[in-house]
Enzyme design. Structure first.
Site, short mmCIF file in Angstrom:
data_model
loop_
_atom_site.label_atom_id
_atom_site.label_comp_id
_atom_site.label_asym_id
_atom_site.label_seq_id
_atom_site.Cartn_x
_atom_site.Cartn_y
_atom_site.Cartn_z
N LYS A 144 0.86 -1.18 0.00
CA LYS A 144 0.00 0.00 0.00
C LYS A 144 0.89 1.23 0.00
CE LYS A 144 -3.19 2.57 3.02
NZ LYS A 144 -4.04 3.08 1.95
N ASN B 261 6.75 5.92 -0.94
CA ASN B 261 8.06 5.27 -1.11
C ASN B 261 8.64 4.75 0.19
OD1 ASN B 261 8.07 5.95 -3.95
ND2 ASN B 261 8.62 8.04 -3.33
N ARG B 262 7.78 4.52 1.17
CA ARG B 262 8.19 4.02 2.49
C ARG B 262 9.11 5.01 3.23
NH1 ARG B 262 4.47 1.38 1.33
NH2 ARG B 262 4.20 -0.88 1.48
N LEU B 263 9.16 6.25 2.78
CA LEU B 263 9.94 7.27 3.49
C LEU B 263 9.02 8.01 4.46
CD1 LEU B 263 12.16 8.63 0.56
CD2 LEU B 263 12.79 7.06 2.40
#
Length: 214
Positions: free
Chosen positions: A9, A191-193
């Site tokens: 997600k 972007n999982r940041l």
């Protein structure tokens, strides 16, 4: 084995920046809590996970309901003789966590637990429905019981006993206040940041604010 590798997600609903946060984590918690109430489909915004260190040395987590929070900390109620009650009384270092999926937000709270004053527990117990009051008396929480019938029969007996009578709070039932020493706010980002902001209580009782790498 079920492969979950494709469960992904992208988190893109909001951001958490130092330019838009208060000096006190309770104020930010209050803001996020009410935003979740107003803008999300979460049914029990006050549902939180409580993690303790058990008497057997293992950590254990379970979901309970937050019943009050203020500048002192966070309050929930339980049976003091339950597994989590005994764990907390033996080791008051606990962790609370909230995950509000629809808001893409998580809060992790490290704190020190203490029993609430009896008047606080009395007042909350008095506000509960009679069924919940009797349930607190009926259940020897966390103990092994012979069957479901054991609870149902005991409940019926107490319903008769306390019919048209005030139901007293059991001495082994009450609140815990968790005084926070560290609070981490997590906001999902692309972007999982993800954004991670940590408040850490210093010796002078001021909060040190740091950004953590995701």
């Amino acid at each position: 084995m079920k492969d979950l590798s494709n469960y992904r997600k992208s988190y893109e609903k909001s951001e958490l920046l130092e330019t838009n946060i208060p000096e006190d984590p309770i104020n930010l918690f209050n803001r996020w809590f009410h935003e979740t109430e107003e803008f999300s489909t979460t049914e029990e915004v006050n549902a939180m996970t409580v993690s303790t260190i058990g008497l057997d040395g293992f950590p254990k987590s379970r979901v309970v309901l937050l019943k009050k929070f203020n500048e002192e900390g966070f309050i929930f109620y339980t049976n003091y003789n339950s597994e989590k009650g005994k764990a907390i009384l033996n080791n008051p270092n606990v962790c609370l966590s909230f995950f509000w999926h629809s808001m893409e937000r998580q809060i992790i709270i490290k704190g020190i637990a203490e029993k609430t004053p009896e008047i606080i527990s009395d007042n909350y117990f008095a506000s509960r429905p009679d069924g919940s009051k009797l349930g607190a008396i009926v259940s020897p929480q966390s103990e092994v019981i012979p069957s479901r019938d054991f609870l149902d029969i005991k409940l019926k007996e107490l319903e008769k006993e306390f019919e048209n009578k005030e139901i007293p709070r059991p001495e082994n039932w009450g609140g815990f206040l968790i005084r926070p020493i560290e609070v981490e706010f997590w906001q999902g980002r692309a972007n999982r940041l993800h954004d991670r902001i940590r408040y850490k209580l210093e010796d002078n009782f001021n909060w040190k604010i740091d950004r953590l790498s995701p």
